[in-house]
Scaffold this active site. Sequence first.
Site, PDB file in Angstrom:
ATOM      1  N   GLY A 207       0.857  -1.203  -0.081  1.00 37.45           N
ATOM      2  CA  GLY A 207       0.042  -0.278   0.133  1.00 37.45           C
ATOM      3  C   GLY A 207       0.909   1.124  -0.226  1.00 37.45           C
ATOM      4  CG  ASN A 208      -0.445   4.295  -1.612  1.00 37.74           C
ATOM      5  OD1 ASN A 208      -0.945   5.420  -1.155  1.00 37.74           O
ATOM      6  ND2 ASN A 208      -0.816   4.024  -2.827  1.00 37.74           N
TER       7      ASN A 208
END
Length: 405
Positions: A207-208
């Site tokens: 993810g980020n």
Amino acid sequence: MFVVVGVSGGIAAYKTVQVVRALVTNGHEVHVVPTEDSLRFVGTATWEAISRHPVTTSVHDDVAEVRHVALGTQADLVIVAPATANTLAKMAAGISDNLLGVTLLATTAPVVVAPAMHTAMWDHAATQANITTLRDRGVYVVGPADGPLTGGDSGPGRMAEPDEIVAEALALVEREPEAPAGDLAGLTVVVSTGGTREPIDPVRYIGNRSSGKQGVAVALAAADRGAYVHLVAAHVDGSVLDTALHHPRIAVERALTAAEMDTAMRAAAGGSDVVVMAAAVADFSVPEVSDVKIRKEDGTVTLDLIENPDILIGLVRERGAGQTIVGFAAETAADEAELQERGIRKRARKGVDLLAVNRVGWQQGFESARNAVLFVDTSDQVTARAEGSKRAVADALWDAVLRLR
Ligand code: C5P
């Protein structure tokens, strides 16, 4: 006022008794139109006693008075609460196989729906597409709220509270027939937001740090300025989506991976006037997602990643006539000059009409409530800058879009 209250078959029907009671107490003439299925939750006797009018589910009663058409044509307001996934789907398709369906087709009054269903059913692409269709047609959606659901689960899908439904419905009638005001009125826009998550195994993902705040601010600014907004949301922090979920001109669709985002954006972009890609889309994904949790005991793990298609470039390639496409770029840059140079190069590479470039770093850009961006357009120059709350940046973005159109 002549109010028709449609009731479809969900457990929340018991709360609709309060909706009818509040309307009657306020002096309105209320006619309840239950679906056959809803009578398993609350029966005819209750509706007749509370509304003080006869109740039927059938189009074949009172045929001489053409009751099935009369209810719809006489109505000043129609409320459907609870609105099940099934009834919303029927409404979107214009199906009229019961008195409620016929009434909804016969009416030109404002229609308010209060959806109630399990979260999975609410999130389903079919339901979201139906909600978008209904909103585009001017139907006002109240809720659903996030909270405990039948069966012990919790999440979005709980019917809005009766006093909220009544207050919003009455406020809507007072507002009608006003068309949305604002400098974006009449435009349909699509905005993506949040960070995609690429699954590795059933419990892990890549993810980020995107919180979704900037994209949601872009959607809210557009809707407040009169546009109809289709908001495609990947993962967003906590309650970031809440205001958007309740905005009468915003339909929210969830798309959690880059592939889902690609499909959702392509479908939504067709026919829209402006597309804003504010989502942080993963550049890479895991081609072979493990069906079982990868264990430490398996030893060193090597993840092979493949590049995801660039959604924005795809949208530019398939753009419709007159459509304006806006991208975002989050750049780590040593100084302002490098930031500008990167922005100008990226604008050209993506082929977008406008690129909002912001500087990011360990302490800058992501979860923050503030932002600073510069805008690059097809003149390959920085044509505007904005700094402040994410809402202020969003308004500056729409100002820049309007200058281009
Ligand atoms: O290339 P970069 O990731 O910096 O580009 C950012 C812009 O491109 C954003 O508008 C983002 O939403 C979009 N993007 C995309 N598809 C990807 C990666 C980024 O649409 N796979």
